[in-house]
Design an enzyme around this catalytic site. Structure first.
Site, mmCIF file in Angstrom:
data_model
loop_
_atom_site.group_PDB
_atom_site.id
_atom_site.type_symbol
_atom_site.label_atom_id
_atom_site.label_comp_id
_atom_site.label_asym_id
_atom_site.label_seq_id
_atom_site.Cartn_x
_atom_site.Cartn_y
_atom_site.Cartn_z
ATOM 1 N N CYS A 1 5.537 -0.228 7.194
ATOM 2 C CA CYS A 1 5.185 0.949 6.406
ATOM 3 C C CYS A 1 6.411 1.356 5.600
ATOM 4 O O CYS A 1 7.523 1.374 6.130
ATOM 5 C CB CYS A 1 4.769 2.080 7.349
ATOM 6 S SG CYS A 1 4.334 3.592 6.492
ATOM 7 N N LEU A 2 6.205 1.704 4.338
ATOM 8 C CA LEU A 2 7.340 2.085 3.495
ATOM 9 C C LEU A 2 8.023 3.359 4.011
ATOM 10 O O LEU A 2 9.171 3.608 3.681
ATOM 11 C CB LEU A 2 6.893 2.261 2.036
ATOM 12 C CG LEU A 2 6.436 0.970 1.343
ATOM 13 C CD1 LEU A 2 5.928 1.265 -0.065
ATOM 14 C CD2 LEU A 2 7.559 -0.055 1.297
ATOM 15 N N GLN B 1 3.157 9.929 0.949
ATOM 16 C CA GLN B 1 4.453 9.258 1.165
ATOM 17 C C GLN B 1 5.475 9.599 0.077
ATOM 18 O O GLN B 1 6.663 9.375 0.261
ATOM 19 C CB GLN B 1 4.268 7.741 1.257
ATOM 20 C CG GLN B 1 3.507 7.318 2.519
ATOM 21 C CD GLN B 1 3.315 5.821 2.572
ATOM 22 O OE1 GLN B 1 2.361 5.298 2.030
ATOM 23 N NE2 GLN B 1 4.230 5.117 3.207
ATOM 24 N N HIS C 1 -2.859 7.575 6.707
ATOM 25 C CA HIS C 1 -1.810 8.414 6.109
ATOM 26 C C HIS C 1 -2.388 9.736 5.606
ATOM 27 O O HIS C 1 -1.753 10.786 5.710
ATOM 28 C CB HIS C 1 -1.172 7.706 4.907
ATOM 29 C CG HIS C 1 -0.003 6.826 5.266
ATOM 30 N ND1 HIS C 1 1.132 7.304 5.873
ATOM 31 C CD2 HIS C 1 0.209 5.502 5.071
ATOM 32 C CE1 HIS C 1 1.989 6.302 6.044
ATOM 33 N NE2 HIS C 1 1.457 5.192 5.572
ATOM 34 N N GLY D 1 0.836 -1.193 0.000
ATOM 35 C CA GLY D 1 0.000 0.000 0.000
ATOM 36 C C GLY D 1 0.871 1.244 0.000
ATOM 37 O O GLY D 1 1.985 1.226 0.535
ATOM 38 N N HIS E 1 -4.900 1.572 7.372
ATOM 39 C CA HIS E 1 -3.525 2.106 7.477
ATOM 40 C C HIS E 1 -3.315 3.239 6.465
ATOM 41 O O HIS E 1 -2.766 4.288 6.792
ATOM 42 C CB HIS E 1 -2.548 0.944 7.238
ATOM 43 C CG HIS E 1 -1.095 1.321 7.188
ATOM 44 N ND1 HIS E 1 -0.161 0.781 8.048
ATOM 45 C CD2 HIS E 1 -0.406 2.156 6.367
ATOM 46 C CE1 HIS E 1 1.024 1.295 7.760
ATOM 47 N NE2 HIS E 1 0.915 2.126 6.741
ATOM 48 N N GLU E 2 -3.776 3.026 5.225
ATOM 49 C CA GLU E 2 -3.560 4.030 4.168
ATOM 50 C C GLU E 2 -4.430 5.267 4.378
ATOM 51 O O GLU E 2 -3.974 6.392 4.151
ATOM 52 C CB GLU E 2 -3.808 3.424 2.780
ATOM 53 C CG GLU E 2 -2.889 2.259 2.405
ATOM 54 C CD GLU E 2 -1.410 2.566 2.566
ATOM 55 O OE1 GLU E 2 -1.006 3.724 2.396
ATOM 56 O OE2 GLU E 2 -0.650 1.630 2.898
#
Ligand code: ZN
Length: 173
Positions: A93-94, A50, A139, A45, A135-136
């Site tokens: 998470c990236l 990000q 963000h 994701g 989660h996304e």
């Protein structure tokens, strides 16, 4: 085109993202870049914030095999309802490379979003997809999964990331 992923701590990751008013080729191209960046990382994701774009855009693909790719493009995603029962997944998470923690979230959610053609859609999600969506969407509101941890655990992770960022910079210099 692959984009650079921002790493926490970064004040941009804490900003609230703006909704998209019109789905056009600029948005579609941006989301293509997001997908490429996510696959390359690799991750399941990625939110536009990000890569430093403060718009309410998310790409998700929880399929594990490269041949069975099944990307989901979410424009202005909004969670309409969440289940009372919860589930726990180990999240990463990236923007927090190498950091993982078990996070408890509502097991199911109902999502409203706009697709790449500008059509409004609804999606019922459970399991990993439900966690990934939550989660996304977090963000887009400046929330990271470490915000659900104790202050002690969160501070420890941020300390490690600061060190990690310094090491990356040293390599570049
Ligand atoms: Zn993330």
């Amino acid at each position: 085109m692959k984009r650079k992923i921002l790493i926490e701590p970064d004040p941009i990751l804490r900003k609230k993202c703006e909704p998209i008013e019109k789905v056009n080729d600029d948005i579609r191209n941006l989301m293509k870049d997001m997908l490429q960046t996510m696959y390359d990382a690799p991750g399941i994701g990625l939110a536009a914030v990000q890569i430093g774009v403060l718009k309410r855009l998310v790409v998700i693909d929880i399929s594990k095999e490269e041949k069975k790719r099944d990307p989901l493009f979410l424009i202005n995603p909004e969670i309409l309802s969440k289940s009372e029962n919860t589930s726990v997944y180990e999240e990463g998470c990236l923007s927090l490379p190498g950091q993982f923690a078990e996070i408890e979230r509502p097991a199911k959610c109902l999502l409203k979003y706009v697709d790449l053609n500008g059509k409004e859609k609804k999606l019922k999600a459970d399991g990993l997809l439900s966690t990934c969506i939550q989660h996304e969407v977090d963000h887009l509101n400046g929330i990271l999964f470490i915000d659900y941890l104790s202050k002690l655990k969160k501070d420890m992770i941020i300390k490690k990331l600061v060190k990690h960022k310094k090491e990356i910079e040293r390599v570049v210099v």
